[in-house]
Structures are given as structure tokens and as C-alpha cells.
Scaffold this active site. Structure first.
Site, PDB file in Angstrom:
ATOM      1  N   ASP A 117      -0.127   5.798  -0.728  1.00 62.60           N
ATOM      2  CA  ASP A 117      -0.894   6.978  -0.306  1.00 62.60           C
ATOM      3  C   ASP A 117      -2.348   6.729   0.117  1.00 62.60           C
ATOM      4  O   ASP A 117      -3.080   6.032  -0.588  1.00 62.60           O
ATOM      5  CB  ASP A 117      -0.985   7.990  -1.460  1.00 62.60           C
ATOM      6  CG  ASP A 117       0.307   8.168  -2.223  1.00 62.60           C
ATOM      7  OD1 ASP A 117       1.312   7.521  -1.888  1.00 62.60           O
ATOM      8  OD2 ASP A 117       0.304   8.958  -3.181  1.00 62.60           O
ATOM      9  N   ILE A 119       0.847  -1.196   0.000  1.00 59.49           N
ATOM     10  CA  ILE A 119       0.000   0.000   0.000  1.00 59.49           C
ATOM     11  C   ILE A 119       0.883   1.246   0.000  1.00 59.49           C
ATOM     12  O   ILE A 119       2.004   1.234   0.507  1.00 59.49           O
ATOM     13  CB  ILE A 119      -0.996   0.054   1.184  1.00 59.49           C
ATOM     14  CG1 ILE A 119      -0.320   0.406   2.512  1.00 59.49           C
ATOM     15  CG2 ILE A 119      -1.744  -1.266   1.320  1.00 59.49           C
ATOM     16  CD1 ILE A 119      -1.323   0.706   3.629  1.00 59.49           C
TER      17      ILE A 119
HETATM   18  C1  FRU Z   1       3.119   9.487  -3.980  1.00 58.83           C
HETATM   19  C2  FRU Z   1       2.790   9.009  -5.389  1.00 58.83           C
HETATM   20  C3  FRU Z   1       1.817   9.946  -6.048  1.00 58.83           C
HETATM   21  C4  FRU Z   1       1.177   9.043  -7.079  1.00 58.83           C
HETATM   22  C5  FRU Z   1       1.106   7.739  -6.336  1.00 58.83           C
HETATM   23  C6  FRU Z   1       1.242   6.531  -7.207  1.00 58.83           C
HETATM   24  O1  FRU Z   1       3.572   8.459  -3.155  1.00 58.83           O
HETATM   25  O2  FRU Z   1       3.991   8.902  -6.146  1.00 58.83           O
HETATM   26  O3  FRU Z   1       2.412  11.094  -6.606  1.00 58.83           O
HETATM   27  O4  FRU Z   1      -0.087   9.492  -7.475  1.00 58.83           O
HETATM   28  O5  FRU Z   1       2.135   7.746  -5.386  1.00 58.83           O
HETATM   29  O6  FRU Z   1       1.011   5.349  -6.497  1.00 58.83           O
END
Ligand code: FRU
Length: 537
Positions: free
Chosen positions: A22, A20
Site C-alpha cells: 500500500d 512493496i
Molecule cells: C492492505 C493491507 C492493510 C494493512 C497493510 C499491511 O493491503 O492489508 O489493511 O494495513 O496491507 O501491510
């Protein structure tokens, strides 16, 4: 020695398995909290990204639902990346997220609930008119993502911000729309900084006059924010003059905490702003694959403005205290120079909530080590690397050894502590998390984390407060009631389960008094798949 796969968290959110990152689209709908998050349904490394979905009535216990948003269309075939939810005035939630399209361009898509009568909002529909925002000509199509929650201006138009970069310049791009469908870029960015890519921007008011703009810097893997004034008529954001963007700026957390997002919780009598953030693993990828899981969410934090208006203050949501069980108390114990003692009596200190206050005696304040002027040019982390948990100072280091082995923390311990310096007539307080002795396993990333704490010891009677949430492989600490926060991931091999111990230590020259310490065992949160209703305690 290898990393134990029994280090899963008991009350920090994580799904049963896999990768997991964000938190996404957090919101409360019909009394149910929704947490979506970046998830790899196929393994414990980043990839195949979908929006996994969990619901809760108390931010503590969770029911896992099937992924809500996953690749289905040309505008998101290569991934459904981060985004946010917005409540429309009629109570309909809308999600805007970044889709990775067939050409690997980052575009923004909307999704609406299929059935508004389902409080779980299990199914989401993506209209055919997606994408609603595409990178314009001359824009960096592989760095254009993570739309914020939208807000309405005085003209009734919706606004939101998207993170991007122009060469080395991080940008918070502003877009406007009447109908959430057709969006137009504003002539100038809401804000920018010479910092590299701005991921996961967040923009919200903290009171009638102040706004917060937070960005995640992919170069440093830290999050920074400014406080400032936002003129709603001209869409101008002006950070307070004393505040810097980027590395010299304020941070939500000085540790492992990234890609965070807030939401306004209106479900309680008193509205509150709640912050969710992701804590990555700091073991090796091979260890993650062997464990079968990677990544946790930090405990949701209530965010407020400090009384002096100079910074934010964060505190674990009160609901988490419902997990507190048996507890031990220590009152007015003097810890002599070079001494430590065990806080005994908990069945296990591997899953605990510790609240403590330390007091430096007035007569000892003068003994504080002088703050080296050379440190002014570096950040707190560098100071703590130079003056770790075992380097004797005049006042401090003192604090906790958590997840410590039962041999007095000899083999393993993570130190969470303070150190006090003298700088002219003032005292400077440093808060650190030193995991260098946290594990005997190999292949771990064990960075020391640190931040300064804005506390005037003359006004607090020499007292400084610390709260630490311990959860097997998470050490999440709040200095001086949430002024400085540090989350750290550690992987003990001995200090595991009921073998984990808790100590108070003082490696400073001056004695320190523990005026109070309460350590609570924490029950595990109920994280279930597939139940009919979220369980309420
Ligand atoms: C931040 C990120 C975001 C992107 C997402 C992809 O951790 O790099 O910028 O939308 O994770 O999983």
C-alpha cells in the site's frame, strides 16, 4: 519458461528491490511530494513491514530515503502498517498509522516530523503516549486498521475513519479528537456494508455537495466506492440512493489496483485530488523471490467527478507526459472486420503511452450483439470471460494488442478492447483486459478484467477513447477519458524490450475506424537512492 526478471517498470514507481504494498501518508510538504509505502526491507514477500519513504518534486522522478517509520516500541513491535498523513492548520504534517503491538493487536499511533525545516521530513518521532486509539472491548483487534487522513468538523474537532469488521460486516468507524492525542469513538459508524473487512478506507469531498467513501475489500481484492452526501454537523454519510456497497458498486479500477489513497494537492495553482494505488504481482511467489522484487505503484491519477455526477473520472497526472519521447501517429484508418495492423515506428513499445479513439459507423450500430439478460445478474468480468478478445461480435471486440510478440502477436499479446452490445434501444459498452495470451511462462495468474463504460455512443458519434500506459509488466488503461480504468500485470517472455510490438485489432463483424492514435515512447523515470536533491527535469 520462467518469468523474466527484466520486467521491472521504467516509470511506474518501484524501489530497487524487495516487496512493496500500500501507498501510505501521501502528501505535499514545502513543495516536495512524499510517498510512503508498505515495504519489506528483507525480501520480496510480504513481512517485516515498515514505511519506506520516497520524495519527488514532480510525481515522476523519485529519491529514495531510508524508511521513515519502523518498529521501535511496544505499540508497533510487530509491524508498521498502513495509515495517512494530515496537515495541521499550522502546516505541521502528522502521520497516523496502524502499529501491530506485542499482543498482535492493531492499534493506531501518531508520528511527527523531527525537523520541520527539512523538506524531506527524513526523521519521524513517535510520542510515548502512543497508541492513541486502541480497539475497544468487543472489537476485533486483528481487524482494526488503516486510519484515514483527518478532517475538522464545524465544532473544530478532528475526525477520522478506521477500517474494521463486525463478523461479516465491514465498518468505517468514526473517531473524534480535539488535540490529535485523545480520540473518542463516535456512537455509530460513518458507514458499513455486508461485505467482509473494510481495509484502507478513504473519505473526501469531490465538490461542495458530494463526498466519496472508498474501501478495499480483502475478500475480492477490489476497491469500491460510493458517492454521497455528508452532513458535517451530524457526521452522517448517506450514499446516493442508486449506488450499492460492495460487489455491485462502483470501482476505481476493474483490475489489479488495491489499498489506494488520495491526497489533496494544494501545491499547484489549481488544487487537485491525486490517487495512489498499489498493483500486486500476478506471477508466483517463487518468481517474485527469484526476481527479488514484488509490487509497483500505479501512476498517480487525478480524480474528479464526472459531469453527470454519477461516477468518478481518473486520469494520469499531467506530469507523466514529460516522459513522452518519439511518437507515431495514425489518423483515420479503417480496420476491417477480422483485421489487425501494427503501429510501427517506435524503437520500443514495451514502455509507451498510447492514446487512441475508435469510431463505430452509424450504420453498423445495429449489428451489435444483443446483451444477454442473464448477464444482468453478473459483473462485467464474467461477460468478458464469456466473450473474450477473440470471440467475434457484431461490434467489437476492437482495441489494442500491447506487449505483443513480433510475429504479429501470435505467441504473446495482451488485448485491451471494447465490445458493444445492444440492450433494448441502448448500447452497452464493455471494456476488457484479456491477458490469456500475454505470456508463455508458467505459473502465472492471468485473470480477465472488465468494466462497463458509461458512454452514450449516440452522443459521441460512435466514438470511444482509450489510453494505455505500457510499462514492461504493467498495462494500465483508461477507457473514455478515465471513466473505466483497468490495470493488469503481465509477464511476456518474447514481447520484451525492443521486441515488444503494438497492434490495433478488430475481431468484430463491423469495420471500425481509428480516428486518431498517438503512441509515445516513454523515457524512464529517475529513481535514485540517496541523492542530495530530487532531480528536476
Ligand atoms: C492492505 C493491507 C492493510 C494493512 C497493510 C499491511 O493491503 O492489508 O489493511 O494495513 O496491507 O501491510
Amino acid at each position: 519458461l520462467t518469468v523474466d526478471d527484466g520486467l521491472r517498470t521504467g516509470y511506474h514507481f518501484q524501489p530497487p528491490k524487495h516487496w512493496i504494498n500500500d501507498p501510505n501518508g501521501v502528501m505535499c510538504y514545502k513543495g516536495v511530494y512524499h510517498l510512503f509505502y508498505q515495504y519489506n526491507p528483507k525480501g520480496a514477500v510480504w513481512g517485516n513491514i515498515v514505511w519506506a519513504h520516497a520524495v519527488s518534486t514532480d510525481l515522476v522522478d523519485w529519491v529514495m530515503l531510508p524508511p521513515a517509520i519502523y518498529p521501535t516500541a511496544p505499540f508497533d513491535v510487530n509491524g508498521c502498517w498502513s495509515g495517512s498523513a494530515t496537515m495541521l492548520p499550522d502546516g505541521t504534517p502528522v502521520i497516523m498509522y496502524t502499529g501491530i503491538d506485542g499482543e498482535n493487536r492493531q492499534v493506531q499511533n501518531v508520528a511527527y516530523p523531527k525537523d520541520l525545516s527539512d523538506p524531506y521530513l527524513r526523521e519521524w518521532v513517535k510520542p510515548d503516549y502512543n497508541p492513541v486509539i486502541s480497539p475497544g472491548p468487543g472489537m476485533n483487534a486483528t481487524a482494526f486498521r488503516d486510519p484515514t487522513t483527518a478532517w475538522q468538523g464545524p465544532d473544530g474537532l478532528w475526525r477520522l475513519v478506521i477500517g474494521t469488521k463486525d463478523n461479516h460486516r465491514g465498518l468505517a468507524m468514526l473517531y473524534r479528537s480535539r488535540d490529535f492525542k485523545r480520540w473518542a469513538p463516535a456512537n455509530r459508524a460513518l458507514h458499513s456494508g455486508d461485505t467482509g473487512m473494510w481495509e484502507c478506507p478513504d473519505f473526501y469531498p469531490v465538490n461542495d455537495t458530494k463526498h466519496v467513501l472508498k474501501v478495499s475489500l480483502d475478500l475480492t481484492r477490489f476497491e469500491y466506492y460510493t458517492l454521497g452526501e455528508y452532513d458535517r454537523d451530524t457526521d452522517t454519510y448517506t450514499p446516493d440512493p442508486s449506488l450499492a456497497d460492495g460487489n455491485d458498486g462502483l470501482r476505481y479500477d476493474y483490475g489489479n489496483f488495491y489499498a489506494s489513497k488520495t491526497f489533496l494537492d494544494t501545491s499547484k495553482q489549481q488544487q487537485r485530488r491525486v490517487l495512489w494505488g498499489w498493483a500486486n504481482e500476478s506471477d508466483s511467489t517463487a518468481a517474485d523471490i527469484r526476481k527479488g522484487w514484488a509490487g509497483v505503484q500505479a501512476i498517480p491519477r487525478k480524480v474528479t467527478l464526472s459531469l453527470d455526477g454519477k461516477q468518478l473520472v481518473q486520469w494520469p497526472v499531467a506530469e507523466i507526459e514529460s516522459l513522452r519521447g518519439a511518437h507515431v501517429n495514425v489518423t483515420d484508418v479503417l480496420v476491417k472486420s477480422g483485421h489487425h495492423f501494427e503501429v510501427a515506428g517506435l524503437a520500443s513499445s514495451s514502455q509507451a503511452d498510447v492514446e487512441a479513439a475508435f469510431q463505430v459507423m452509424d450504420m453498423d450500430m445495429d449489428k451489435a450483439e444483443a446483451f444477454d439478460p442473464a448477464w444482468r445478474a453478473v459483473d462485467a468480468q464474467a461477460v468478458c470471460v464469456a466473450r473474450g478478445a477473440d470471440a467475434k461480435g457484431g461490434v467489437g471486440p476492437f482495441g489494442l494488442w500491447v506487449l505483443a510478440s513480433d510475429d504479429g502477436g501470435q505467441e504473446e499479446r495482451t488485448a485491451v478492447f471494447f465490445r458493444v452490445f445492444k440492450d433494448g434501444g441502448k448500447h452497452v459498452v464493455l471494456m476488457c483486459n484479456d491477458p490469456s495470451l500475454s505470456s508463455q511462462a508458467d505459473g502465472l495468474y492471468k485473470p480477465t478484467f472488465a468494466g462497463f463504460v458509461d458512454v452514450d455512443l449516440a452522443k459521441t458519434g460512435g466514438k470511444i477513447a482509450l489510453r494505455t500506459l505500457i510499462d514492461h509488466s504493467v498495462v494500465e488503461s483508461f477507457g473514455e477519458y478515465g471513466k473505466t480504468c483497468i490495470l493488469s500485470r503481465v509477464y511476456p517472455t518474447k514481447a520484451v524490450g525492443d521486441k515488444a510490438r503494438l497492434y490495433v485489432f478488430n475481431n468484430g463483424e463491423s469495420d471500425v475506424k481509428v480516428t486518431h492514435l498517438n503512441a509515445y515512447e516513454m523515457r524512464s523515470a529517475n529513481i535514485t537512492s540517496d541523492a542530495a536533491e530530487p532531480t528536476s527535469r
